[in-house]
Design an enzyme around this catalytic site. Structure first.
Site, PDB file in Angstrom:
ATOM      1  N   GLU A  83       2.886  14.770 -43.685  1.00  0.00           N
ATOM      2  CA  GLU A  83       2.442  16.085 -43.531  1.00  0.00           C
ATOM      3  C   GLU A  83       1.461  16.460 -44.665  1.00  0.00           C
ATOM      4  OE1 GLU A  83       6.522  17.882 -41.787  1.00  0.00           O
ATOM      5  OE2 GLU A  83       6.118  18.159 -43.880  1.00  0.00           O
ATOM      6  N   CYS A  96      -2.687  20.489 -49.908  1.00  0.00           N
ATOM      7  CA  CYS A  96      -1.508  19.775 -50.411  1.00  0.00           C
ATOM      8  C   CYS A  96      -1.582  18.338 -49.603  1.00  0.00           C
ATOM      9  CB  CYS A  96      -0.420  20.434 -50.183  1.00  0.00           C
ATOM     10  SG  CYS A  96       0.965  19.335 -51.180  1.00  0.00           S
ATOM     11  N   CYS A 103       9.000   8.678 -49.758  1.00  0.00           N
ATOM     12  CA  CYS A 103       8.655   8.501 -51.174  1.00  0.00           C
ATOM     13  C   CYS A 103      10.161   7.688 -51.804  1.00  0.00           C
ATOM     14  CB  CYS A 103       8.892   9.763 -52.052  1.00  0.00           C
ATOM     15  SG  CYS A 103       8.357   9.841 -53.643  1.00  0.00           S
ATOM     16  N   CYS A 107      14.057  12.185 -55.701  1.00  0.00           N
ATOM     17  CA  CYS A 107      14.336  13.375 -56.625  1.00  0.00           C
ATOM     18  C   CYS A 107      15.230  14.167 -55.845  1.00  0.00           C
ATOM     19  CB  CYS A 107      13.084  14.197 -56.904  1.00  0.00           C
ATOM     20  SG  CYS A 107      11.596  13.324 -57.789  1.00  0.00           S
ATOM     21  N   CYS A 110      14.522  17.011 -53.482  1.00  0.00           N
ATOM     22  CA  CYS A 110      13.430  16.946 -52.693  1.00  0.00           C
ATOM     23  C   CYS A 110      13.607  16.421 -51.011  1.00  0.00           C
ATOM     24  CB  CYS A 110      12.286  16.014 -53.325  1.00  0.00           C
ATOM     25  SG  CYS A 110      10.951  15.677 -52.107  1.00  0.00           S
ATOM     26  N   ASN A 285      13.294  26.556 -53.498  1.00  0.00           N
ATOM     27  CA  ASN A 285      13.285  26.753 -52.214  1.00  0.00           C
ATOM     28  C   ASN A 285      14.623  25.931 -51.511  1.00  0.00           C
ATOM     29  OD1 ASN A 285      11.032  28.414 -51.526  1.00  0.00           O
ATOM     30  ND2 ASN A 285      10.073  26.461 -52.431  1.00  0.00           N
ATOM     31  N   CYS A 328       7.079  23.715 -51.918  1.00  0.00           N
ATOM     32  CA  CYS A 328       6.981  22.201 -52.873  1.00  0.00           C
ATOM     33  C   CYS A 328       8.622  21.809 -52.621  1.00  0.00           C
ATOM     34  CB  CYS A 328       7.089  22.817 -54.093  1.00  0.00           C
ATOM     35  SG  CYS A 328       7.350  21.388 -55.351  1.00  0.00           S
TER      36      CYS A 328
HETATM   37  S1  SF4 Z   1       9.419  15.388 -55.424  1.00  0.00           S
HETATM   38 FE1  SF4 Z   1       9.850  14.278 -53.740  1.00  0.00          FE
HETATM   39  S2  SF4 Z   1       7.741  13.300 -53.081  1.00  0.00           S
HETATM   40 FE2  SF4 Z   1       7.583  13.950 -55.155  1.00  0.00          FE
HETATM   41  S3  SF4 Z   1       8.086  12.143 -56.579  1.00  0.00           S
HETATM   42 FE3  SF4 Z   1      10.126  13.442 -56.106  1.00  0.00          FE
HETATM   43  S4  SF4 Z   1      11.204  12.477 -54.330  1.00  0.00           S
HETATM   44 FE4  SF4 Z   1       8.789  11.942 -54.160  1.00  0.00          FE
END
Ligand code: SF4
Length: 347
Positions: A83, A96, A103, A107, A110, A285, A328
């Site tokens: 995206e 962005c 990834c 996190c 996320c 969010n 985000c």
């Molecule tokens: S916030 Fe999401 S996209 Fe960014 S490094 Fe952490 S897991 Fe990866």
């Protein structure tokens, strides 16, 4: 077939020696800036370029938010997708970009992190996202004549794809291409130390996703903190070449009841106070199945005041694109959102 969009002008001149440097520069101005020259379309041009792929990734879907944010689902040749988001702000725009499919950083806040790492994006796939954004803005906002700033805050940990990121940034900064300045590009990291140690090679701004300055809390939010805790990162932040008016931009998701006390503010000052620092607070969010709640406006403002009392320049980000999951930590391809929904349904 090699993509044209992976090369710096000097490199392409070596691949297409019959063109010569001046014509290669014309070609770049034409492709990136739409500046025609009589040579474009000539037999010399067509012969020299026939071995290279000039196609861009496909736009598979596009969603517009009520606040003007536009999210693109960008299709890649192996059927993967990432995206890219265009974000409006006071008659300007920023874009962005994603750096990986999925990834590997996992996190916990996320949406993308739940996907796992599929693969790195190639240089031309990173450039292709930006070109899609620039061309779209040209058609839909012809009054906007600048090239938008870039934040690498989409899918992926950019520093985990360092070589391709570095080449893409060099191409974006090329004076016969978009000619972006170092302050127009910001790379965001969760704290990937091998990339941070080489950060000065990129020549751009840095944003660091902190989210807690206490390792025991940060471990639970950003798992790579267990491998590279904060004290191991600080040396790299200190060695970054902060040019005039450049900062260590700390991104800080405010998670209700988790990370916005007075002692959080004091500890940030203790660890990072000697660096040129700004903090951007981002109210979390929530997304379907997320673990944390959004703080109240009062809680966020109270924490901002605590940070300011510590002498830290602090802003609060207005969240954009919530209604289309473009804010985000919410980026994730549609196909995989279904997988994730399955996952939550089963758990
Ligand atoms: S916030 Fe999401 S996209 Fe960014 S490094 Fe952490 S897991 Fe990866």
């Amino acid at each position: 077939m090699l993509s044209f969009f992976q090369f710096l002008p000097a490199e392409f001149a070596q691949h297409a020696p019959s063109l010569g440097v001046n014509r290669v520069n014309d070609l770049y101005r034409f492709i990136y800036k739409h500046k025609r020259s009589s040579f474009i379309g000539s037999a010399a041009y067509l012969n020299a370029c026939s071995d290279y792929d000039f196609s861009l990734p496909a736009i598979k879907a596009l969603q517009k938010s009520g606040d003007g944010t536009v999210k693109f689902l960008v299709g890649l040749t192996d059927n993967q997708s990432v995206e890219m988001v265009i974000i409006p702000f006071k008659n300007k725009f920023s874009v962005c970009l994603s750096s990986q499919v999925g990834c590997g950083m996992n996190c916990q806040f996320c949406h993308t992190g739940t996907q796992g790492l599929q693969r790195n994006l190639a240089v031309h796939e990173i450039i292709g996202q930006y070109k899609i954004a620039v061309d779209w803005l040209k058609n839909h906002h012809p009054e906007y004549r600048a090239y938008p700033n870039i934040v690498f805050m989409g899918q992926g940990e950019p520093l985990h794809n360092f070589e391709n990121l570095k080449q893409a940034i060099a191409i974006l900064k090329s004076d016969v291409g978009y000619n972006l300045g170092m302050r127009q590009i910001c790379v965001s990291t969760a704290g990937y130390l091998p990339g941070l140690e080489r950060f000065n090679e990129l020549g751009c701004n840095i944003a660091f996703s902190l989210h807690s300055s206490f390792d025991e809390v940060r471990d639970t939010i950003i798992p790579i903190n267990k491998k590279w805790p904060l004290h191991s990162l600080v040396k790299s932040f200190e060695s970054i070449d902060y040019k005039n008016s450049q900062f260590l931009n700390i991104e800080y998701l405010v998670l209700q009841g988790v990370n916005h006390s007075e002692s959080d503010a004091q500890n940030i000052k203790k660890i990072f106070g000697h660096l040129p620092l700004t903090i951007n607070l981002i109210p979390f969010n929530p997304y379907p199945g997320s673990l944390w709640s959004r703080p109240t406006t009062f809680e966020v403002e109270q924490f901002a005041d605590c940070l300011r009392e510590q002498g830290i320049f602090t802003t609060i980000r207005t969240t954009k694109g919530d209604d289309i999951l473009a804010a985000c930590g919410q980026l994730k391809s549609k196909v995989d959102s279904h997988k994730m929904n399955d996952r939550f349904a089963k758990s």
